[in-house]
Design a protein around this motif. Structure first.
Motif, PDB file in Angstrom:
ATOM      1  N   MET A 161      42.912  27.105  33.876  1.00 45.75           N
ATOM      2  CA  MET A 161      41.990  27.688  32.929  1.00 45.75           C
ATOM      3  C   MET A 161      41.751  29.147  33.286  1.00 45.75           C
ATOM      4  N   SER A 162      41.850  29.998  32.341  1.00 42.88           N
ATOM      5  CA  SER A 162      41.543  31.415  32.524  1.00 42.88           C
ATOM      6  C   SER A 162      40.222  31.725  31.843  1.00 42.88           C
ATOM      7  N   LEU A 163      39.513  32.659  32.407  1.00 41.38           N
ATOM      8  CA  LEU A 163      38.278  33.107  31.776  1.00 41.38           C
ATOM      9  C   LEU A 163      38.617  34.164  30.729  1.00 41.38           C
ATOM     10  N   ASN A 164      37.917  34.120  29.609  1.00 46.26           N
ATOM     11  CA  ASN A 164      38.120  35.164  28.611  1.00 46.26           C
ATOM     12  C   ASN A 164      37.332  36.412  29.023  1.00 46.26           C
ATOM     13  N   ARG A 165      37.467  37.469  28.269  1.00 45.46           N
ATOM     14  CA  ARG A 165      36.835  38.748  28.609  1.00 45.46           C
ATOM     15  C   ARG A 165      35.323  38.603  28.798  1.00 45.46           C
ATOM     16  N   SER A 166      34.675  37.903  27.887  1.00 46.66           N
ATOM     17  CA  SER A 166      33.226  37.716  27.972  1.00 46.66           C
ATOM     18  C   SER A 166      32.841  36.914  29.216  1.00 46.66           C
ATOM     19  N   GLU A 167      33.590  35.853  29.498  1.00 40.69           N
ATOM     20  CA  GLU A 167      33.318  35.028  30.683  1.00 40.69           C
ATOM     21  C   GLU A 167      33.550  35.814  31.971  1.00 40.69           C
TER      22      GLU A 167
ATOM     23  N   ARG B 142      40.884  43.668  47.982  1.00 38.74           N
ATOM     24  CA  ARG B 142      40.929  42.256  47.562  1.00 38.74           C
ATOM     25  C   ARG B 142      39.531  41.741  47.277  1.00 38.74           C
ATOM     26  N   THR B 143      38.590  42.106  48.130  1.00 39.36           N
ATOM     27  CA  THR B 143      37.201  41.693  47.928  1.00 39.36           C
ATOM     28  C   THR B 143      36.644  42.291  46.645  1.00 39.36           C
ATOM     29  N   ALA B 144      36.896  43.573  46.427  1.00 39.30           N
ATOM     30  CA  ALA B 144      36.400  44.243  45.220  1.00 39.30           C
ATOM     31  C   ALA B 144      36.992  43.619  43.968  1.00 39.30           C
ATOM     32  N   ALA B 145      38.275  43.263  44.014  1.00 40.06           N
ATOM     33  CA  ALA B 145      38.907  42.627  42.852  1.00 40.06           C
ATOM     34  C   ALA B 145      38.244  41.284  42.545  1.00 40.06           C
ATOM     35  N   ALA B 146      37.928  40.518  43.585  1.00 42.76           N
ATOM     36  CA  ALA B 146      37.269  39.227  43.367  1.00 42.76           C
ATOM     37  C   ALA B 146      35.872  39.425  42.789  1.00 42.76           C
ATOM     38  N   LEU B 147      35.120  40.381  43.325  1.00 44.62           N
ATOM     39  CA  LEU B 147      33.773  40.646  42.810  1.00 44.62           C
ATOM     40  C   LEU B 147      33.802  41.170  41.381  1.00 44.62           C
ATOM     41  N   ALA B 148      34.855  41.918  41.045  1.00 42.50           N
ATOM     42  CA  ALA B 148      34.987  42.469  39.690  1.00 42.50           C
ATOM     43  C   ALA B 148      35.622  41.478  38.731  1.00 42.50           C
ATOM     44  N   VAL B 149      36.128  40.365  39.262  1.00 35.12           N
ATOM     45  CA  VAL B 149      36.834  39.358  38.462  1.00 35.12           C
ATOM     46  C   VAL B 149      37.916  40.054  37.644  1.00 35.12           C
ATOM     47  N   ALA B 150      38.660  40.902  38.351  1.00 31.44           N
ATOM     48  CA  ALA B 150      39.700  41.702  37.698  1.00 31.44           C
ATOM     49  C   ALA B 150      40.907  41.803  38.623  1.00 31.44           C
ATOM     50  N   GLY B 151      41.978  41.146  38.252  1.00 31.40           N
ATOM     51  CA  GLY B 151      43.193  41.206  39.033  1.00 31.40           C
ATOM     52  C   GLY B 151      43.160  40.374  40.303  1.00 31.40           C
ATOM     53  N   ALA B 152      42.182  39.525  40.431  1.00 29.65           N
ATOM     54  CA  ALA B 152      42.051  38.680  41.619  1.00 29.65           C
ATOM     55  C   ALA B 152      42.556  37.280  41.314  1.00 29.65           C
TER      56      ALA B 152
ATOM     57  N   PRO C 274      42.172  33.462  41.011  1.00 28.18           N
ATOM     58  CA  PRO C 274      40.973  32.668  40.735  1.00 28.18           C
ATOM     59  C   PRO C 274      40.378  32.022  41.986  1.00 28.18           C
ATOM     60  N   ARG C 275      41.222  31.555  42.902  1.00 28.76           N
ATOM     61  CA  ARG C 275      40.674  30.934  44.114  1.00 28.76           C
ATOM     62  C   ARG C 275      39.923  31.952  44.957  1.00 28.76           C
TER      63      ARG C 275
END
Length: 104
Positions: free
Chosen positions: A1-7, A39-49, A51-52
């Motif tokens: 499952m991928s999150l959409n832009r709003s999610e 890597r941490t910033a990408a996870a916090l931004a939910v951008a390019g990270a 999902p795990r």
């Protein structure tokens, strides 16, 4: 499952609200997880990270909040009800293993 832009936007906001509540910094999280700041910033931004990675950051922040005797703000997409499905899709890492040094 991928999150959409709003999610993704909602999840980013929720993660950052809990980051503030935890008193942690991205450097604290990255250091504890053995990750680069990018890597941490990408996870916090939910951008390019991966999902795990997003789930692990969520769980690490929540563990810090709980350890301080506080209650994390709720998540709209990364809910406990979705954890089983996310684990089957992405192979989540147990934050307790990371905190105890078993996984990096």
């Amino acid at each position: 499952m991928s999150l959409n832009r709003s999610e993704r936007g909602d999840t980013r906001t929720e993660l950052n609200a809990n980051l503030v509540l935890s008193g942690l910094t991205p450097d604290d999280i990255g250091g504890a997880l053995g990750w680069t700041l990018e890597r941490t910033a990408a996870a916090l931004a939910v951008a390019g990270a991966a999902p795990r990675d997003v789930w692990l950051v969520r769980d690490y922040i929540d563990a810090a909040i709980t350890a301080a005797g506080k209650t994390p703000h709720p998540y709209s997409s990364l809910t406990e009800q979705m954890r089983s499905a996310a684990d089957s899709w992405f192979g989540l890492i147990d934050v307790a293993d990371v905190i105890n040094g078993a996984t990096r």
